[in-house]
Enzyme design. Sequence first.
Site, PDB file in Angstrom:
ATOM      1  N   ASN A 182       0.548  -1.391   0.289  1.00  0.00           N
ATOM      2  CA  ASN A 182      -0.201  -0.054  -0.029  1.00  0.00           C
ATOM      3  C   ASN A 182       0.472   0.894   0.179  1.00  0.00           C
ATOM      4  OD1 ASN A 182      -2.326  -1.769  -0.042  1.00  0.00           O
ATOM      5  ND2 ASN A 182      -2.485  -2.017   2.129  1.00  0.00           N
ATOM      6  N   HIS A 187       6.178  -0.547  -2.391  1.00  0.00           N
ATOM      7  CA  HIS A 187       5.379   0.308  -4.160  1.00  0.00           C
ATOM      8  C   HIS A 187       6.276   1.944  -3.509  1.00  0.00           C
ATOM      9  CE1 HIS A 187       2.914  -3.320  -5.300  1.00  0.00           C
ATOM     10  NE2 HIS A 187       4.586  -3.865  -5.278  1.00  0.00           N
ATOM     11  N   CYS A 234      15.954  15.821 -11.159  1.00  0.00           N
ATOM     12  CA  CYS A 234      16.966  16.386 -10.153  1.00  0.00           C
ATOM     13  C   CYS A 234      17.113  15.296  -9.029  1.00  0.00           C
ATOM     14  CB  CYS A 234      16.934  17.540 -10.314  1.00  0.00           C
ATOM     15  SG  CYS A 234      16.041  17.934  -8.924  1.00  0.00           S
ATOM     16  N   SER A 246      -4.278  -9.168   0.803  1.00  0.00           N
ATOM     17  CA  SER A 246      -3.747  -9.177  -0.559  1.00  0.00           C
ATOM     18  C   SER A 246      -3.833 -10.303  -1.702  1.00  0.00           C
ATOM     19  CB  SER A 246      -2.143  -8.852  -0.511  1.00  0.00           C
ATOM     20  OG  SER A 246      -1.688  -9.193  -2.184  1.00  0.00           O
TER      21      SER A 246
HETATM   22 ZN   LIG Z   1      13.987  18.387  -9.818  1.00  0.00          ZN
END
Ligand SMILES: [Zn+2]
Length: 282
Positions: free
Chosen positions: A101, A118, A129, A219
């Site tokens: 989750n 995840h 960046c 799950s």
């Molecule tokens: Zn950036």
Amino acid sequence: MTESFEALRALVADGGVVVLSGAGLSTESGIPDYRGPSGVARRHTPMTFQAFTRDPLARRRYWARSHLGWRLIAGAAPNAGHRAVAGLQRAGLVDTVITQNVDGLHGAAGSTSVVELHGRLDEVVCLDCGNLTSREEVDRRLREANPGFVARVAAVNPDGDVDLPDEQVAAFRTVDCAICGTGMLKPDVVFFGETVPPQRVARCFAAVGEARSLLVLGSSLTVMSGRRFVISAAKRGIPVAIVNQGPTRGDGHATVCVDAPLGAVLPRLAAGVSGTAAPVGV
Ligand SMILES: [Zn+2]
């Protein structure tokens, strides 16, 4: 049910448990499980990393939906199931919590040693960046860029996005990274077509390898991303217990399966292993 619950209780009472949780644990917090039996049907195909990064329209659609869906995620609170897991950790019975989750509710319930397989929806990463920003800040900028943006929320899935008419998507303005100025922003969650960072996976395999048992909560184990830990535990002879509403793709590897609502089973389990009398009727 009584027999399988007793087997579950005995396994958890033994300690050394690693938890693997999925969307079914958060449904009682109002976050729908699109794969579960009571979940809403997914009305659109999931966003892939490739579409998100290569197709500006797909990206705009994602952010527009996600901007609306975020209200639901941000307003969600941990439920009795999350609190029971945190209680089992405090009792010293559960070690690591691996979750599929992205809602951050295990941490909000007081759990520690949580691996968010995840990622998290409340953080946003710049793909150029690498800067991480809070979702709250990006949400504020999105609201500024889209004054009066109001849309009907028809359905929300665990990724936090909702269905939205094309004309509303076309009117939506996304924002870029505030640090480098031009970088593409993406919620710091693992999209379909993207791999989980290897060091995160390695940490999970290490935790499962040292576990006395693996407890799967909510799950259906549809995706290999989570199912591989069940397979790994079974191969090592580590008992696997599954608490889920409906069958899962890991049932063949499990020693115990309890098919029941998590909000009922987990508090009873937490009470049962801590010596408190379990409530009857579950
Ligand atoms: Zn950036």
